[in-house]
Design a protein around this motif. Structure first.
Motif, PDB file in Angstrom:
ATOM      1  N   LEU A  20      12.167   6.283   0.410  1.00 31.16           N
ATOM      2  CA  LEU A  20      12.562   6.104   1.939  1.00 31.16           C
ATOM      3  C   LEU A  20      12.765   7.415   2.660  1.00 31.16           C
ATOM      4  CD1 LEU A  20      15.726   3.549   1.060  1.00 31.16           C
ATOM      5  CD2 LEU A  20      13.365   2.990   1.913  1.00 31.16           C
ATOM      6  N   LEU A  23       9.587   7.632   4.255  1.00 33.48           N
ATOM      7  CA  LEU A  23       9.239   6.481   5.378  1.00 33.48           C
ATOM      8  C   LEU A  23       9.955   6.785   6.544  1.00 33.48           C
ATOM      9  CD1 LEU A  23       9.456   3.489   3.211  1.00 33.48           C
ATOM     10  CD2 LEU A  23       7.596   4.073   4.370  1.00 33.48           C
ATOM     11  N   GLU A 403      12.967  -0.148   2.594  1.00 29.91           N
ATOM     12  CA  GLU A 403      12.468   0.571   3.654  1.00 29.91           C
ATOM     13  C   GLU A 403      13.441   0.951   4.519  1.00 29.91           C
ATOM     14  OE1 GLU A 403      10.552  -3.200   5.814  1.00 29.91           O
ATOM     15  OE2 GLU A 403       9.363  -2.011   4.645  1.00 29.91           O
TER      16      GLU A 403
END
Length: 690
Positions: A20, A23, A403
């Protein structure tokens, strides 16, 4: 699930996906915005979790006037050989391993000398998931009676040091090995037991009951759903790929709205092996299969478990098995639409539109969270109709991807997201047989050993998952997502839902499905509780709702009662040393989802795991399983009684060295530790927990 058979240092997932943090960085987030993205519902909720996610207060369920969310005085941690419950409660062990399942079965022999044939008619070993199914008013079919019903109990595995008695005289070494394998196979599976509550609150088995029976490693079963008949499920004994003998590694459980029991096959891999020196195939390696397995040598005594002779037999295990408690003639059904992996439990929820949703976790480090959504819709007007009974046969399996800002469920559908013949997935059945590799391919998020799932009965769309621990998280190298790398290569980086490096204590994750709908494909999440030791800071710090009075590690079993309490069971390190000081034996706690308060309700005996829980409809009896009392787990210093782990041969010679439960609680002559179910009730007859 069993820590011993799970082999804590083992990983079968060689793949990795971007964390994460990666991301968030790719999205250009930094500073406060980056912290919010990594926190799902909000990192500010992490310490106290007092607002119940979105601030919704849990309304009391229908119950007695004045019933409280946590209406009991918590018990202290303990290291003894008893089941401890709060003041004003009683705990009764019943149905221990070896109890005759019917009036014709022989009694348990204190030296464990029962034969394989006798074990087929006795309660199995290592009780795990369970459920209570009440009778109707006539005592014949399914209903809502709280004083009489059927208990269904999973039997996950056996402890060889306690399970086998003295060798029968005159048997050759080969004959003895075959007899022990047959007895071990008889100790697995599940039991269906007719029980009745007495006037004093105690429970009793109904002798000679028509519906009481055993299911084991040789019980005929059907393969159902999209993968039934697939070439990967065909064997010489079953060229059609639709019939299988037995179930193995049955861990957690679930129940359906049409009155059936879901028994989940978890660690099936260790019962298979081969004699040659070949390497495991990629599919075998991805599911943890190896030449020696658990070292039980079933493949040397039963050709069905020799993968050189029967390479597809292992594919017929690792499923959710549906059992009708009230129809002993109906074959149990392995529901292939729910995917093949190491199933922990199966939490069944109805979406408002009637679709059936089943939440499942794959219990191994760096594995995934799954959700099945049925194609058809449940008809409440005829709960036990044929149409309802087929709802688990058609639908879509999904896997979770976390996410920035939340997460979504990715469908595991042939032809989508790279699940094509070019990547080794030739048809829909192969996607389900190779569900782990399909989840690798679509980029699911590796988790810190998913255990049980539990859906809040009072807050639609709110679901919890126990992530028991992962002492090897914290890497920074990404491997290709192809499912073909070397086993054990992955060490995923920390991320929002798995926030700690070397996570030795575990945590409980919570998410809210979009719109409060179980069938939604998007969700937001937060962390309900990070287990651990108060006073430790930094990346290892526990949640603020953990304090000296409710220490625990390795959350495992997880379930809600109808009032809205979250019950937490543990299967962790009970050495009471170092990181685990003053945590006592494994235990069960109750939590208020709205305030985050957690209280210890029960402590188990020495060396046990507390696993499986079920209530009577009136909530006046809680059934809990005590698994593997006296077990010596691998690794130094797990138990406070001895400075070093004793050799299994010593335990076989001194079977009460580590535990004599349940005899230590019932006052019976001690023989050896025996897994058993425990009935818990309030002395004043009120609902348990309130």
């Amino acid at each position: 699930m069993s820590r011993r058979l799970h082999e804590d240092d083992k990983v079968s997932n060689p793949s990795d996906v971007p964390s994460l943090a990666a991301l968030a960085a790719a999205a250009g987030a930094d500073g406060p915005r980056r912290r919010l993205l990594l926190g799902g519902l909000g990192a500010a909720l992490l310490p106290a979790c007092a607002a119940g996610g979105a601030g919704q207060v849990v309304a009391p369920a229908a119950g007695e006037a004045g019933e409280r969310m946590l209406g009991f005085r918590p018990v202290p941690s303990a290291t003894g050989d008893q089941v401890l419950v709060p003041e004003g409660y009683r705990a009764q062990p019943l149905l221990p391993w070896g109890t005759p399942i019917d009036g014709r079965a022989p009694p348990f022999r204190p030296d464990a000398g029962n034969t394989a044939e006798e074990q087929l008619r006795q309660i199995g070993d290592n009780h795990d998931g369970l459920a209570y199914f009440g009778f109707d008013a006539d005592g014949r079919g399914p209903g809502l009676r709280s004083d009489e019903g059927l208990l269904l109990i999973n039997h996950e595995y056996i402890n060889p040091e306690y399970f086998f008695g003295p060798p029968p005289p005159g048997l050759s070494a080969d004959a003895l090995a075959r007899e022990r394998v047959r007895k071990a196979q008889a100790g697995h599976g599940a039991s269906v037991v007719h029980v009745r509550r007495q006037a004093d609150g105690r429970w009793q088995q109904v002798e000679g009951a028509r519906l009481s029976r055993r299911l084991h490693a040789h019980t005929p079963m059907r393969l159902c759903g999209p993968a039934a008949g697939h070439v990967l499920l065909r064997t010489a004994a079953d060229p059609g790929g639709r019939q299988v003998l037995g179930m193995l590694g049955n861990c957690g459980s679930g129940r359906t709205p049409w009155g059936t029991y879901l028994s989940c096959e978890e660690n099936f891999h260790g019962y298979f092996g081969w004699s040659g020196r070949r390497a495991a195939t990629p599919l075998e390696a991805r599911y943890g299969l190896s030449r020696e397995g658990f070292g039980l040598a079933w493949h040397a005594c039963d050709p069905r478990f020799d993968l050189d002779l029967h390479p597809h037999e292992a594919h017929r295990f690792g499923w959710v098995v549906e059992i009708d408690p009230f129809d002993p003639d109906a074959l149990p059904r392995k529901q292939t639409a729910l995917g093949r992996f190491k199933h922990e439990n199966a939490e069944v929820v109805l979406d408002p539109d009637g679709r059936v949703v089943v939440y499942m976790g794959c219990d191994e480090r760096n594995e995934y969270l799954y959700k099945f959504i049925s194609e058809g819709r449940f008809d409440p007007r005829a709960p036990r109709s044929a149409a309802n009974r087929r709802l688990l046969e058609r639908g879509t399996l999904h896997v979770a991807r976390f996410e920035s800002g939340g997460g979504h469920w990715i469908p595991l559908v042939h032809g989508q997201h790279g699940l094509t013949a070019a990547h080794g997935f030739h048809d829909p059945g192969e996607v389900l047989v190779r569900a782990r590799q399909a989840a690798d391919r679509v980029g699911a998020t590796p988790m810190d050993r998913p255990e049980w799932m539990a859906a809040h009965p009072r807050v639609p769309g709110e679901v919890y998952a126990s992530l028991t621990h992962n002492p090897q998280r914290g890497g920074d190298t990404l491997n290709p997502i192809d499912g073909r790398g070397p086993a054990g290569a992955a060490r995923p980086p920390v991320d929002g839902p798995n926030p700690r490096p070397d996570n030795v204590w575990g945590h409980i994750l919570r998410w809210r499905e979009a719109g409060g709908r179980a069938a939604a494909l998007h969700f937001e999440w937060d962390l309900f509780a990070l287990a651990g030791q108060p006073g430790i800071g930094g990346a290892r710090a526990p949640s603020a709702n953990l304090h000296a009075g409710n220490l625990f590690n390795s959350p495992d079993g997880l379930a809600f009662d109808a009032f809205g309490r979250l019950w937490i069971q543990t299967d962790g390190n009970c050495s009471n040393r170092g990181d685990f000081a003053q945590m006592g034996n494994n235990q069960m706690l109750a939590a208020d989802p709205a305030s985050g308060e957690i209280r210890r309700f029960l402590v188990g005996p020495s060396g046990c795991e507390v696993s499986g829980l079920a209530w009577t409809p009136d909530r006046r009896t809680l059934f809990v399983n005590i698994q593997h009392p006296g077990e010596i787990a691998r690794g130094p210093g797990r138990h406070p009684r001895l400075a070093a782990d004793p050799d299994p041969a010593r335990l076989a010679a001194e079977p009460t060295l580590m535990s004599a439960w349940p005899a230590s609680q019932t006052g019976e002559p001690p023989s050896r530790p025996r897994s058993a179910t425990v009935a818990v009730w309030r002395e004043d007859g009120g609902p348990v927990g309130g």
